[in-house]
Scaffold this motif. Sequence first.
Motif, mmCIF file in Angstrom:
data_model
loop_
_atom_site.group_PDB
_atom_site.id
_atom_site.type_symbol
_atom_site.label_atom_id
_atom_site.label_comp_id
_atom_site.label_asym_id
_atom_site.label_seq_id
_atom_site.Cartn_x
_atom_site.Cartn_y
_atom_site.Cartn_z
ATOM 1 N N GLU A 1 0.785 -1.249 -0.134
ATOM 2 C CA GLU A 1 -0.016 0.039 0.103
ATOM 3 C C GLU A 1 0.889 1.431 -0.157
ATOM 4 N N GLY A 2 1.970 1.358 -0.937
ATOM 5 C CA GLY A 2 2.824 2.598 -0.991
ATOM 6 C C GLY A 2 4.043 2.595 0.016
ATOM 7 N N TRP A 3 3.831 1.599 1.209
ATOM 8 C CA TRP A 3 4.964 1.753 2.105
ATOM 9 C C TRP A 3 5.946 0.469 1.721
ATOM 10 N N ASN A 4 7.100 0.636 2.240
ATOM 11 C CA ASN A 4 8.146 -0.390 2.187
ATOM 12 C C ASN A 4 7.800 -1.241 3.461
ATOM 13 N N ALA A 5 7.832 -2.717 3.275
ATOM 14 C CA ALA A 5 7.826 -3.577 4.364
ATOM 15 C C ALA A 5 9.172 -4.102 4.560
ATOM 16 N N PRO A 6 9.504 -3.742 5.742
ATOM 17 C CA PRO A 6 11.063 -3.827 5.900
ATOM 18 C C PRO A 6 11.392 -5.315 6.013
ATOM 19 N N PRO A 7 12.585 -5.807 5.845
ATOM 20 C CA PRO A 7 13.053 -7.160 5.939
ATOM 21 C C PRO A 7 12.520 -7.798 7.271
ATOM 22 N N LEU A 8 12.370 -9.111 7.314
ATOM 23 C CA LEU A 8 12.261 -9.692 8.536
ATOM 24 C C LEU A 8 13.365 -10.769 8.632
ATOM 25 N N ASN A 9 14.451 -10.524 7.869
ATOM 26 C CA ASN A 9 15.607 -11.432 8.064
ATOM 27 C C ASN A 9 16.675 -10.805 8.854
ATOM 28 N N SER A 10 17.958 -11.101 8.560
ATOM 29 C CA SER A 10 19.104 -10.446 9.159
ATOM 30 C C SER A 10 19.526 -9.305 8.235
ATOM 31 N N SER A 11 18.890 -8.978 7.480
ATOM 32 C CA SER A 11 19.145 -7.646 6.721
ATOM 33 C C SER A 11 18.379 -6.499 6.899
ATOM 34 N N ASN A 12 17.467 -6.759 8.088
ATOM 35 C CA ASN A 12 16.711 -5.734 8.452
ATOM 36 C C ASN A 12 17.669 -4.761 9.162
ATOM 37 N N PRO A 13 17.593 -3.311 8.824
ATOM 38 C CA PRO A 13 18.775 -2.491 9.502
ATOM 39 C C PRO A 13 18.667 -2.271 10.835
ATOM 40 N N SER A 14 17.640 -2.767 11.850
ATOM 41 C CA SER A 14 17.572 -2.998 13.190
ATOM 42 C C SER A 14 17.733 -4.217 13.699
ATOM 43 N N ALA A 15 17.906 -5.236 12.821
ATOM 44 C CA ALA A 15 18.042 -6.654 13.553
ATOM 45 C C ALA A 15 18.767 -6.675 14.923
ATOM 46 N N LYS A 16 19.647 -6.126 15.072
ATOM 47 C CA LYS A 16 20.679 -6.335 16.022
ATOM 48 C C LYS A 16 19.825 -5.643 17.506
ATOM 49 N N SER A 17 19.130 -4.753 17.182
ATOM 50 C CA SER A 17 18.461 -4.267 18.488
ATOM 51 C C SER A 17 16.925 -4.844 18.835
ATOM 52 N N TRP A 18 16.543 -5.863 17.828
ATOM 53 C CA TRP A 18 15.365 -6.594 18.338
ATOM 54 C C TRP A 18 15.566 -7.881 19.096
ATOM 55 N N THR A 19 14.799 -8.110 20.055
ATOM 56 C CA THR A 19 14.648 -9.285 20.741
ATOM 57 C C THR A 19 13.307 -9.904 20.685
ATOM 58 N N THR A 20 13.208 -11.140 21.064
ATOM 59 C CA THR A 20 11.892 -11.951 21.064
ATOM 60 C C THR A 20 10.890 -10.936 21.718
ATOM 61 N N GLN A 21 11.291 -10.515 22.946
ATOM 62 C CA GLN A 21 10.462 -9.539 23.701
ATOM 63 C C GLN A 21 9.949 -8.444 23.098
ATOM 64 N N SER A 22 10.828 -7.530 22.440
ATOM 65 C CA SER A 22 10.706 -6.511 21.864
ATOM 66 C C SER A 22 9.733 -6.714 20.749
ATOM 67 N N LEU A 23 9.847 -7.703 20.138
ATOM 68 C CA LEU A 23 9.022 -8.394 18.789
ATOM 69 C C LEU A 23 7.674 -8.581 19.383
ATOM 70 N N TYR A 24 7.617 -9.086 20.231
ATOM 71 C CA TYR A 24 6.413 -9.417 20.993
ATOM 72 C C TYR A 24 5.521 -8.319 21.449
ATOM 73 N N ASN A 25 6.087 -6.995 22.137
ATOM 74 C CA ASN A 25 5.702 -5.884 22.656
ATOM 75 C C ASN A 25 5.065 -5.183 21.072
ATOM 76 N N TYR A 26 5.830 -5.163 20.230
ATOM 77 C CA TYR A 26 5.524 -4.427 19.164
ATOM 78 C C TYR A 26 4.290 -5.120 18.309
ATOM 79 N N LEU A 27 4.275 -6.514 18.201
ATOM 80 C CA LEU A 27 2.930 -7.104 17.668
ATOM 81 C C LEU A 27 1.810 -7.107 18.597
#
Length: 460
Positions: free
Chosen positions: A265-291
């Motif tokens: 819908e006109g937005w870039n959906a970022p990668p969900l793999n290791s190429s995500n520019p913020s991959a190193k700062s995500w954790t399972t808990q932060s992903l859970y919080n976000y979702l």
Amino acid sequence: MQFDHPNTVLLTKRRRGFCAKNDKLYQLGREMKLTRKFVTITLGGALLAAVTVGSFAIWYVYEPEIEKIARPDRNSFDPAIVRRGEQLATVGDCIVCHTSENGVPFAGARPLPTPFGTLYSNNITPDEATGIGNWSEEAFSRAMKRGVARDGSHLYPALPYEHFTHVSKDDLHALYAFLMTRQPVSQLAPENNLLPGLGFRPLLAGWKMLFLHESEFEAVAGQSDEWNRGRYLVDGLAHCGGCHTPRNLAGGEERGNEFAGGVAEGWNAPPLNSSNPSAKSWTTQSLYNYLKTGFDRGHGAAAGPMGPVAEGLSNLNDPDVRSIAVYVSSIMGVDKSKRADAPELIDNARAAADRHPEGAMLFQGACAGCHEPGSAMSQQGRPALSDLTTLKMDDPTNAAAALLQGVAAPPGKSSFMPSFAQNMTDKQLADLLAYVRTRFSNQPDWKNVEKSVASARSEE
């Protein structure tokens, strides 16, 4: 001694000439017969091949109509199964695509823009005339797993059946039970507005032959039940790859390139793999919080198409949300044995002001109250701009869209960020974005920012 009469000699010569000519004519005729035979065989073979191919095409394209049924009595469904179906519909975010703006839930008619034109979602309430009220469970299952409507017509892959094909029979039964117990609504969707020729639905059979890979879900040995549950949901009903995987020119997901980032819908959906520019700062808990909440202190709020997804997931049971976070964190390469890298707090204020003075003034007037480091609002849970994945991405599409559309409040929170579409020109927004990129990231300058803003404005 006998001599031939001159006339006899002449006659003999003529006969020899006639026979020679006859031999040539005979040979020519023979060659013509062979040629006709060859042409006949060739044409016959080509015709046979065409008939075979045509018959195969008709066989492959043809899908039989499944007979109508009387609408099932809603009391015939087990309430526990209906509740489970409601949770599964939440995972699939069915209500978002099948509800028009200010419309009745699941009644369809929502416009779905694609590179090939605009599709309108179908009514999936149990109305018998305009919805799926006369669909049997067999018809519903076929639509979900193979993209074929009850009447045998092929469905467009805006219904992500290339993901739904992995959904179990029991889960499809629960989803059917849930939808069949909704309030029937009489509403027809508008006609699709597609590029010329693409309204010919039999073409979709060819698309499926290329891109629909029917298979049942199989658990991966050696992985936990939680991880496998997350994979089942992500690859199936949640259809995360539908947005987060790049697509080819025909609109099919690029196999072998799953979760490498896409467009929605006109937005870039970022990668969900290791190429995500913020991959190193995500954790399972932060992903859970976000979702679960649509917000994480270290990464910001879910915006654009992800906003409604997070809103829906806020109603999903905690174990399923966590299983999704567990699986996504694994494909993102999060090392469970280590804490995620703390977000790098970046503030190149002086350099940004020197390079983008117009943007600096706009920031102070419109953004500093919430996003200036040390401001009162920044102390009340607002994320630092240097934490945002949006500012680390290779192009400014999402940042521009966020400024133009605003960021809706996550569930349970007050208003978040207003739209600046009416308050700033494309040039002003471009100046502001250039300033913010320089000040709060160490990434190179974005190119053609004003052009990106204009493109994002056209998507509103």
